[in-house]
Design a protein around this motif. Structure first.
Motif, mmCIF file in Angstrom:
data_model
loop_
_atom_site.group_PDB
_atom_site.id
_atom_site.type_symbol
_atom_site.label_atom_id
_atom_site.label_comp_id
_atom_site.label_asym_id
_atom_site.label_seq_id
_atom_site.Cartn_x
_atom_site.Cartn_y
_atom_site.Cartn_z
ATOM 1 N N ALA A 69 0.826 -1.210 0.000
ATOM 2 C CA ALA A 69 0.000 0.000 0.000
ATOM 3 C C ALA A 69 0.860 1.260 0.000
ATOM 4 O O ALA A 69 0.522 2.258 -0.652
ATOM 5 N N ILE A 70 1.988 1.226 0.713
ATOM 6 C CA ILE A 70 2.882 2.391 0.728
ATOM 7 C C ILE A 70 3.463 2.637 -0.661
ATOM 8 O O ILE A 70 3.500 3.778 -1.141
ATOM 9 N N PHE A 71 3.930 1.578 -1.315
ATOM 10 C CA PHE A 71 4.470 1.746 -2.668
ATOM 11 C C PHE A 71 3.386 2.196 -3.646
ATOM 12 O O PHE A 71 3.645 2.988 -4.559
ATOM 13 N N ASN A 72 2.176 1.711 -3.449
ATOM 14 C CA ASN A 72 1.070 2.171 -4.295
ATOM 15 C C ASN A 72 0.795 3.648 -4.071
ATOM 16 O O ASN A 72 0.491 4.386 -5.019
ATOM 17 N N GLY A 73 0.908 4.101 -2.808
ATOM 18 C CA GLY A 73 0.733 5.519 -2.536
ATOM 19 C C GLY A 73 1.835 6.370 -3.142
ATOM 20 O O GLY A 73 1.588 7.491 -3.595
ATOM 21 N N LEU A 74 3.071 5.832 -3.184
ATOM 22 C CA LEU A 74 4.163 6.562 -3.833
ATOM 23 C C LEU A 74 3.944 6.664 -5.334
ATOM 24 O O LEU A 74 4.289 7.678 -5.953
ATOM 25 N N LEU A 75 3.388 5.620 -5.918
ATOM 26 C CA LEU A 75 3.143 5.641 -7.371
ATOM 27 C C LEU A 75 1.920 6.468 -7.724
ATOM 28 O O LEU A 75 1.817 6.954 -8.862
ATOM 29 N N HIS A 76 0.997 6.628 -6.805
ATOM 30 C CA HIS A 76 -0.230 7.402 -7.057
ATOM 31 C C HIS A 76 -0.423 8.427 -5.934
ATOM 32 O O HIS A 76 -1.331 8.291 -5.105
ATOM 33 N N PRO A 77 0.440 9.447 -5.851
ATOM 34 C CA PRO A 77 0.300 10.448 -4.779
ATOM 35 C C PRO A 77 -0.921 11.330 -4.973
ATOM 36 O O PRO A 77 -1.433 11.491 -6.085
ATOM 37 N N ASP A 78 -1.362 11.884 -3.866
ATOM 38 C CA ASP A 78 -2.498 12.805 -3.879
ATOM 39 C C ASP A 78 -1.986 14.190 -4.285
ATOM 40 O O ASP A 78 -1.379 14.906 -3.493
ATOM 41 N N MET A 79 -2.235 14.585 -5.526
ATOM 42 C CA MET A 79 -1.720 15.851 -6.036
ATOM 43 C C MET A 79 -2.418 17.051 -5.423
ATOM 44 O O MET A 79 -1.892 18.165 -5.477
#
Length: 286
Positions: A69-79
């Protein structure tokens, strides 16, 4: 003349008696038994330590899910928070973190300068140097989180508690580096100033400071790098900076927000690391 001739005659015979490199290597101490015993002891200790590790299949699977989930958050950050310039956005929080680290380094370095001179045994008498060194050692003993909790209880949560924490933590390390630089001074300069009749303050002003400014600045910049990283973790104790939103986002499983904050931290630390390396290199070259 006769002594010279006899000396020259003896030299070839002496050279002939010297052992060759192969003979020296063959006669080296055989320490493989000692090394083998150390290796066996290390392996036994590793096996004994591993036997005390308890693992749970369900917890391991949950941990790997969190990592994913952390890596997914890094790949899809909240702009929406990454480019948000309000007080809740990543740029503002990064600026607050930089201010905490920078001001903590400045305040700590300024306090560390007189402490370092008081602790330098080549400038001050031994009793004074010992007392000042003991005070610095006491400051360095307490971990950063303990200082953070103390100042949060005194001043309340916020950036000021983080500033005081970074300042006090900087005093211990920067003082130690300043002391090493002062004690490595050229003793000839201090002895010549003593012969000229200068007192301790004049020796520090005209003999020590001109030689130490580059070393002091380099040590302060190095500590700023460390404070910048420590300031991001002070959110665990609510001492301001970007650490608190990062902890809240991770505790709330908001991995996209956590990814945005982590990207901001990565970019900030890379920029600061590049700039500080350039500055320290220029200071080292004079």
């Amino acid at each position: 003349m006769e002594r010279k001739v006899t000396a020259e005659k003896r030299r070839p015979s002496d050279m002939a008696k010297r052992p060759s490199l192969d003979e020296i290597y063959a006669g080296r101490p055989k320490s493989w038994q000692h090394n083998a015993l150390i290796a066996v002891i290390v392996v036994v200790l590793l096996i004994w330590a591993a036997s005390g590790v308890e693992s749970s299949g369900g917890k391991a699977q949950k941990g790997w899910a969190v990592v994913g989930a952390i890596f997914n958050g890094l790949l899809h950050p909240d702009m929406s928070i990454l480019i948000n310039f309000t007080s809740t956005g990543v740029p503002y929080l990064l600026l607050e973190t930089i201010c905490i680290a920078f001001m903590g380094t400045v305040v700590g370095s300024l306090i560390a300068v007189p402490l370092a001179f008081l602790s330098a045994s080549n400038i001050m008498p031994k009793p004074i140097a010992w007392v000042a060194s003991f005070a610095i050692m006491c400051i360095r003993t307490v971990p950063v989180f303990v200082y953070g909790i103390m100042f949060v209880r005194v001043t309340g949560p916020g950036a000021f508690a983080g500033l005081m924490t970074m300042s006090l933590c900087s005093i211990g390390m920067v003082s130690k580096m300043f002391i090493e630089s002062i004690e490595d001074l050229d003793k000839g300069v201090l002895e010549s100033m003593t012969a000229m009749g200068l007192d301790t303050w004049q020796k520090i002003r005209f003999g020590v400071f001109p030689q130490m400014m580059a070393s002091f600045a380099s040590a302060a910049i190095y500590r700023f790098d460390m404070n910048l990283r420590d300031a991001t973790t002070l959110g665990l104790v609510a001492a301001g900076g970007i650490g608190s939103p990062l902890i809240f986002a991770m505790n709330g499983y908001k991995w996209n927000e956590a990814g945005s904050i982590l990207w901001g931290l990565i970019i900030l630390i890379l920029i600061v690391e590049w700039g500080s390396t350039k500055i320290r290199a220029k200071l080292a070259k004079g």
